[in-house]
Design an enzyme around this catalytic site. Sequence first.
Site, PDB file in Angstrom:
ATOM      1  N   GLY A  12       0.792  -1.225   0.000  1.00  0.00           N
ATOM      2  CA  GLY A  12       0.000   0.000   0.000  1.00  0.00           C
ATOM      3  C   GLY A  12       0.825   1.276   0.000  1.00  0.00           C
ATOM      4  O   GLY A  12       0.323   2.327   0.415  1.00  0.00           O
ATOM      5  N   ASN A  14       1.613   2.968  -2.570  1.00  0.00           N
ATOM      6  CA  ASN A  14       0.902   3.892  -3.476  1.00  0.00           C
ATOM      7  C   ASN A  14      -0.326   4.490  -2.800  1.00  0.00           C
ATOM      8  O   ASN A  14      -0.618   5.671  -2.988  1.00  0.00           O
ATOM      9  CB  ASN A  14       0.493   3.181  -4.768  1.00  0.00           C
ATOM     10  CG  ASN A  14       1.585   3.167  -5.804  1.00  0.00           C
ATOM     11  OD1 ASN A  14       1.842   4.181  -6.444  1.00  0.00           O
ATOM     12  ND2 ASN A  14       2.259   2.032  -5.944  1.00  0.00           N
ATOM     13  N   ASN A 102      -6.391   1.393 -13.119  1.00  0.00           N
ATOM     14  CA  ASN A 102      -5.380   0.531 -12.515  1.00  0.00           C
ATOM     15  C   ASN A 102      -3.995   1.081 -12.845  1.00  0.00           C
ATOM     16  O   ASN A 102      -3.815   1.734 -13.880  1.00  0.00           O
ATOM     17  CB  ASN A 102      -5.511  -0.886 -13.099  1.00  0.00           C
ATOM     18  CG  ASN A 102      -4.471  -1.842 -12.558  1.00  0.00           C
ATOM     19  OD1 ASN A 102      -4.245  -1.930 -11.341  1.00  0.00           O
ATOM     20  ND2 ASN A 102      -3.813  -2.581 -13.443  1.00  0.00           N
ATOM     21  N   HIS A 104      -0.140  -0.348 -13.571  1.00  0.00           N
ATOM     22  CA  HIS A 104       0.639  -1.562 -13.828  1.00  0.00           C
ATOM     23  C   HIS A 104       2.111  -1.175 -13.889  1.00  0.00           C
ATOM     24  O   HIS A 104       2.467  -0.183 -14.535  1.00  0.00           O
ATOM     25  CB  HIS A 104       0.197  -2.210 -15.146  1.00  0.00           C
ATOM     26  CG  HIS A 104       0.842  -3.535 -15.361  1.00  0.00           C
ATOM     27  ND1 HIS A 104       0.425  -4.677 -14.704  1.00  0.00           N
ATOM     28  CD2 HIS A 104       1.908  -3.901 -16.108  1.00  0.00           C
ATOM     29  CE1 HIS A 104       1.198  -5.683 -15.055  1.00  0.00           C
ATOM     30  NE2 HIS A 104       2.109  -5.244 -15.904  1.00  0.00           N
TER      31      HIS A 104
HETATM   32  C1  GAR Z   1       2.821  -1.391  -7.624  1.00  0.00           C
HETATM   33  O1  GAR Z   1       4.100  -1.370  -8.207  1.00  0.00           O
HETATM   34  C2  GAR Z   1       1.761  -1.601  -8.687  1.00  0.00           C
HETATM   35  O2  GAR Z   1       2.108  -1.051  -9.927  1.00  0.00           O
HETATM   36  C3  GAR Z   1       1.715  -3.100  -8.763  1.00  0.00           C
HETATM   37  O3  GAR Z   1       1.806  -3.529  -7.440  1.00  0.00           O
HETATM   38  C4  GAR Z   1       2.666  -2.626  -6.732  1.00  0.00           C
HETATM   39  C5  GAR Z   1       2.026  -2.316  -5.411  1.00  0.00           C
HETATM   40  O4  GAR Z   1       2.919  -1.616  -4.583  1.00  0.00           O
HETATM   41  N1  GAR Z   1       0.512  -3.554  -9.402  1.00  0.00           N
HETATM   42  C6  GAR Z   1       0.485  -4.656 -10.159  1.00  0.00           C
HETATM   43  O5  GAR Z   1       1.460  -5.355 -10.328  1.00  0.00           O
HETATM   44  C7  GAR Z   1      -0.863  -4.957 -10.795  1.00  0.00           C
HETATM   45  N2  GAR Z   1      -0.727  -5.940 -11.811  1.00  0.00           N
HETATM   46  P1  GAR Z   1       2.395  -0.895  -3.272  1.00  0.00           P
HETATM   47  O6  GAR Z   1       1.507  -1.901  -2.537  1.00  0.00           O
HETATM   48  O7  GAR Z   1       3.623  -0.571  -2.500  1.00  0.00           O
HETATM   49  O8  GAR Z   1       1.622   0.316  -3.695  1.00  0.00           O
END
Ligand code: GAR
Length: 188
Positions: A12, A14, A102, A104
């Site tokens: 989390g 982001n 979303n 990615h």
């Molecule tokens: C992020 O890098 C996001 O782009 C990726 O998961 C990570 C979550 O990081 N999403 C995917 O891979 C979706 N296919 P966070 O939990 O530290 O925000």
Amino acid sequence: MKNIVLFASGSGSNVENIVQYFHDKPNVTIASVLTNKRDAKVLDRCNKLNISSLCFNRIAFQETDCILDILKGMDPDLIVLAGFLWKVPEKIINSFPNKIINIHPALLPKYGGKGMYGNKVHMAVKNNNESESGITIHYVNEHYDEGAIIHQAKTKILPEDKVDDIATKVHALEYEHFPKIIEQLLAQ
Ligand code: GAR
């Protein structure tokens, strides 16, 4: 007043970055953060940030209208998947047309699809000796990572970069671009 709902499955970071970005912007609120993992670190972050959070299982998300009804009740202007790993059911997609986005951690259409998330993406980028990677912010449709692209940003990958270095570079792009794109979409 604009209102966002966030979905996350893991750390989390982001989510925290988005919450902090909008903290001093009185016209945007984070209605809630929803997660499918009861031990996700994002829940600790929400507690520290004083943000509402909710944990659900597959039955609530996919087999019944439980989460759909909760979302309808929150009436979000935007639903933001920020590191959320489950496929969104069609009934939710159809109920919020052009309102679910979303992020990615790669330059789609490369390195997308089922099972491509987090460090698995960065490992594939490394194994293919890519000289660049980046982020893709896109609308969500019924197929993994295939909705219309809203924004991409790139970063250079050096031959000596390890998977963690790629992850750090990509995360930096996410923190810089994602809140601004959300803000732009809310202003439309
Ligand atoms: C992020 O890098 C996001 O782009 C990726 O998961 C990570 C979550 O990081 N999403 C995917 O891979 C979706 N296919 P966070 O939990 O530290 O925000």
